[in-house]
Design an enzyme around this catalytic site. Structure first.
Site, short mmCIF file in Angstrom:
data_model
loop_
_atom_site.label_atom_id
_atom_site.label_comp_id
_atom_site.label_asym_id
_atom_site.label_seq_id
_atom_site.Cartn_x
_atom_site.Cartn_y
_atom_site.Cartn_z
CB ALA A 45 -0.94 0.00 1.20
CD GLU A 46 0.11 4.21 1.91
OE1 GLU A 46 -0.72 5.02 1.47
OE2 GLU A 46 -0.20 3.16 2.49
CB THR A 47 7.34 2.49 -0.64
OG1 THR A 47 7.01 1.16 -1.02
CG2 THR A 47 8.84 2.59 -0.40
#
Length: 267
Positions: A45-47
């Site tokens: 979903a996120e980095t």
């Protein structure tokens, strides 16, 4: 060029729980298109990318589609990397971000995120969102995200939004958080992001910038226990500070590795 990559599960004390994020320390910023390509390759979903700057850290967050203005679980994951893997000995980590200064401190074995306060206001639900829901909310609010209030935890668990219909609406950085009083927590929630690779976010720290003041005001409580009812489940220990929100949680490391960038040029 080689970059270190840390895969962290945030807002959980168990591996394979909470919300996974990748964290990548940088000496200087890479071009946006490279950071976005890395995020797509990570397929989470996120980095979060961060750069040490004097006594602070600059932080940025990317989904596989866009750069975000705020991300709670990836900030917690980044603090975990700085503290546990990079040997940070200070008592407070300061992040400079698109949402201003964010602080992470340490308390009784937990990370404490000091985040913005976003009280939602009464709103009208767009027809396309209403049509996508198998259970209609009893109240509708809006801050960055739509906040839909339901009658019970059972209704939150039974929600089955129509992903295809929701892909017709663009909410920018926002999403749809559905919430109710909890059976074993003060409140529960689920978070959906139309058009994103990960349609249901496992644990959404940034959404609690609105959920905490909302439920704190309704329950007349400053300290709240929150559960996010995704398959991975998340636990957040929250405090309403009137103009800020404190989110406490744990994090565990899943893996540490390297990214090898070949034939990629910096600006």
């Amino acid at each position: 060029m080689k970059l270190q990559k840390y895969h962290i599960d945030a807002f959980t004390n168990k591996l394979f729980g909470g919300n996974p994020a990748c964290v990548i320390p940088l000496e200087e910023w890479l071009p946006n298109e490279i950071m976005l390509s890395i995020t797509k390759e990570n397929n989470l979903a996120e980095t979060a990318f961060f750069v040490a700057h004097e006594n602070d850290f600059q932080i940025r967050w990317f989904t596989p589609e866009v750069e975000m203005d705020l991300c709670g679980h990836a900030t917690l994951a980044t603090a975990h990397v700085i503290k546990k893997h990079l040997g940070y000995t200070g008592e407070l980590i300061r992040f400079q971000s698109a949402s201003g200064e964010l602080q992470v401190s340490f308390e009784a074995g937990k990370y404490v995120l000091n985040f913005p306060f976003r009280m939602p206001k009464v709103a009208i639900l767009p027809e396309i969102i209403k049509e996508s829901l198998n259970i209609q909310p009893k109240e509708v609010y809006l801050a960055r995200d739509y906040v839909l209030v339901y009658n019970s935890e059972a209704e939150i668990k039974a929600l089955r939004p129509d992903k295809n219909k929701l892909e017709q609406i663009d909410l920018g950085h926002g999403g749809i958080v559905c919430t109710a009083l909890g059976d074993e927590a003060d409140f529960v929630s689920r978070f959906f992001t139309p058009g994103a690779s990960i349609f249901e976010d496992p644990v959404t720290g940034s959404a609690h910038c609105s959920l905490v003041p909302f439920w704190s005001n309704r329950l007349k409580k400053k300290d709240l226990l929150a559960h996010q009812l995704s398959d991975r489940h998340g636990v957040l220990f929250c405090t309403n500070k009137k103009d800020r929100v404190l989110l406490r949680g744990n994090a565990v490391t899943y893996s540490v590795g390297e990214i090898i960038l070949q034939q990629c040029e910096r600006d």
